[in-house]
Design an enzyme around this catalytic site. Sequence first.
Site, short mmCIF file in Angstrom:
data_model
loop_
_atom_site.label_atom_id
_atom_site.label_comp_id
_atom_site.label_asym_id
_atom_site.label_seq_id
_atom_site.Cartn_x
_atom_site.Cartn_y
_atom_site.Cartn_z
N CYS A 148 -4.71 2.43 -3.70
CA CYS A 148 -3.35 2.71 -3.07
C CYS A 148 -2.14 1.96 -3.43
O CYS A 148 -1.30 1.89 -2.56
CB CYS A 148 -3.53 3.23 -1.67
SG CYS A 148 -4.83 4.38 -1.19
N LYS A 167 -10.54 -2.16 10.59
CA LYS A 167 -10.59 -3.16 9.79
C LYS A 167 -10.95 -4.73 10.71
O LYS A 167 -11.24 -5.46 9.96
CB LYS A 167 -9.25 -3.70 9.34
CG LYS A 167 -9.11 -2.40 8.18
CD LYS A 167 -8.01 -2.50 7.09
CE LYS A 167 -7.29 -1.39 6.49
NZ LYS A 167 -8.07 -0.79 5.48
N GLN A 225 -4.71 -6.17 6.95
CA GLN A 225 -5.62 -6.98 6.18
C GLN A 225 -5.56 -8.42 6.52
O GLN A 225 -6.44 -9.31 6.07
CB GLN A 225 -5.23 -6.97 4.51
CG GLN A 225 -5.13 -5.72 3.78
CD GLN A 225 -6.71 -5.14 3.83
OE1 GLN A 225 -7.59 -5.90 4.07
NE2 GLN A 225 -6.89 -3.88 3.80
N HIS A 258 0.82 -1.15 -0.15
CA HIS A 258 -0.03 0.13 0.02
C HIS A 258 1.00 1.31 0.08
O HIS A 258 1.95 1.07 0.65
CB HIS A 258 -0.93 -0.12 1.21
CG HIS A 258 -2.10 0.91 1.40
ND1 HIS A 258 -1.68 2.08 1.83
CD2 HIS A 258 -3.25 0.72 1.21
CE1 HIS A 258 -2.85 2.80 1.68
NE2 HIS A 258 -3.92 2.03 1.36
N ASP A 307 2.85 -5.62 8.27
CA ASP A 307 1.46 -4.78 8.15
C ASP A 307 0.29 -5.92 8.35
O ASP A 307 0.06 -6.42 7.37
CB ASP A 307 1.60 -3.91 6.92
CG ASP A 307 0.04 -3.24 6.81
OD1 ASP A 307 -0.73 -3.72 7.42
OD2 ASP A 307 -0.08 -2.65 5.71
#
Lengths: 409, 140
Positions: A367, A229, A206, A126, A203
């Site tokens: 993004c 999220k 997700q 991202h 990260d």
Amino acid sequence: MLTEEILNIEKIRADFPILSRKVNGHPLIYFDNAATSQTPKQVVDAIVNYYEFHNSNVHRGVHQISQEATDMIENARDIIKEHFNAKKREEIIFTKGTTEGINLIANGFSAILQKGDEIIISALEHHSNIVPWQILCEKTGAKLKVIPITQEGKLDMAAFEKLFSNKTKLVFVAHVSNALGTINPVKEIIAKAHQHGAAVLLDGAQATPHMKVDLQQLDADFYVASAHKMYGPTGIGMLYGKEEWLNKLPPYQAGGEMIDQVTLEKSTYAPLPHKFEAGTPNICGAIAFGEAINYINNIGLDNIAAYEEELLKYATEKLQEIEGLKIYGTSANKAAVISFNIESLHPYDIGSIIDKLGIAVRTGHHCTQPIMDYYQIPGTVRASFAFYNTKKEIDNFVKAVKRAKTMLL
Amino acid sequence: MGIEEIQDEIVDEFSMFDDWMQRYEYLIDLGKSLPLIKEEDKTEERLIKGCQSQVWVHAEMKEDKLIFTADSDAIITKGIIALLIRVFSNQTPQDIAQSSIRFIDEIGLKEHLSPTRANGLVSMIKQLKHYAIAFQAKMN
């Protein structure tokens, strides 16, 4: 096989009032969960309860409700620590979200990196995972190396191994790609990086809504995630860092809460985790984050993963019946995200039409312009699923996409 | 036909539709009939960059009127530009510069566009008027 009945999806959906509203005259079909997930009543109730009965500042009050608020936020830290299996509660730092966590680490490494040191990131990232490292490299004279991707949207692991040198200090990859859904082989990545003496930041934005993440088992040095999220509110997230690493990094911001002693000449910093939590924290957000994790665990992440896998498989099969439809990201190891285009149709046109039919998807480059450049497309339509979605919604979505195709061609 | 009359005509046309799917169908048809900019004119300076779709606009004078051509990679965007060009093209730079665009509000277009597209629409109108003002200055 798990079915909607076993998990009682109808009952789960009742926890999310937004799912029963209409959009443009049609029942809302919310397939933009990778951008933000919906919030169950239980989490909203926790927010209301905090403001109605416990609102006060934390960690320094002598009075009763300040102590209650302090207990509640620290309890949320414990929930997060348990959920991710961190070794110590001090290793969990509250942040505004994933992006702030990444910036905190990048800022910390600016004090550690020397000119010529190297950072490895992936081409799946991202934008918010690319820019902080570019700035860090400009500041320190470090070099950024990029793991290329394959046609299936997977990391090229053979190329990855060749990127290491004795200057490699940090490896940064997304646990799961936001644009393509690819689940990256992070355990292998961490093991390789550690062989070369490099730290690893993952990260988890997700990944955390979809799967169990065991930080000690992964042996990650740093891990970041966002509550919004994970069925929690926006504006709150977490950074995990191994204690020895967090002790090494300088504070990110200065302010109240992060100091120990202050004289006009010099200040000493508070111990972990408060060293990285300057100012009054997002108390309510943190409490609601903990509640969201409780909610997920009540359903069970293994149940969630199995059901979402079923939805992904079903949607993939149904979408592939549409002639000219191409799915980007075809790794066998995928989270419930489908990125696609239909022939030369612009993703924005498809998204605009199905929006009028009540369906929320994301369109554009998500993004992740480097991925779109790799596939030489302007963007994709991205449908991302959550455990409250149903096969019937997928059927209606596929019908809507077919209708859009007929209108646009 | 003047800018005012063309706007009335568009408002009339859109009043015949029952829902936004029909309006989108109409925009898509309009998009297909957009007077296209020549490929070689699709230069960086004629590009109005948006987050989601790209738009190119070209203007040239024929006698005392401005003629616009345009293109976009997204068809609904093309339909919207086709409406703007129908209003602005073949008008004098003066009329364009002084015009006020009301049909977009009257047909409810703006509120039915996503915010990025609505912003794009505003910058498209600005761009077309810029051309008019520039040509007006050239003529004086």
